[in-house]
Design an enzyme around this catalytic site. Structure first.
Site, short mmCIF file in Angstrom:
data_model
loop_
_atom_site.label_atom_id
_atom_site.label_comp_id
_atom_site.label_asym_id
_atom_site.label_seq_id
_atom_site.Cartn_x
_atom_site.Cartn_y
_atom_site.Cartn_z
CB CYS A 167 -8.18 0.84 -0.83
SG CYS A 167 -6.99 -0.09 -1.82
NE ARG A 168 -1.12 -1.83 2.79
CZ ARG A 168 -0.23 -2.34 1.92
NH1 ARG A 168 0.75 -1.59 1.48
NH2 ARG A 168 -0.33 -3.57 1.52
#
Length: 113
Positions: free
Chosen positions: A10-11
């Site tokens: 997840c960024r």
């Protein structure tokens, strides 16, 4: 000790981790997809965040849409769904003593560290 519930794919979670790394403070990483919190731990996290269980759900995930969307679920059922499907847990979650925040946007993490 600061704790981050982290998903490296997840960024926003990676951005939150970077904020902690740059802070110079000691912290631990919980890879919650591998080490899923128990129902009791999730309830404690939800209380620290001062939210309801549904607020911790990633409602755009296919798992949610396919299995839970449109159903009337109790808080206990939502917490069970999160434990059984940890991908549904909003991320990153950062806890520092009795303060907690969902790092969306990641800059919110700076408020508690």
């Amino acid at each position: 000790m600061i704790t981050i519930y982290h998903n490296n794919r997840c960024r926003k979670s990676r951005e939150g981790l970077e904020i902690l790394e740059k802070s110079g403070k000691e912290f631990k990483i919980v890879k919650y997809l591998e080490n899923t919190p128990t129902e009791e731990e999730l309830l404690e996290i939800i209380q620290l965040l001062n939210i309801t269980p549904i607020d911790l759900v990633r409602k755009n995930e296919a798992i949610w849409k396919d299995n839970f969307k449109g159903k009337t679920l109790s808080n206990s059922q939502i917490i069970s769904a999160l434990v059984q499907n940890p991908k549904l847990i909003e991320r990153p979650i950062v806890i520092n003593n009795k303060k907690a925040v969902v790092g969306r946007p990641p800059e919110l993490i700076k408020d508690i560290i």
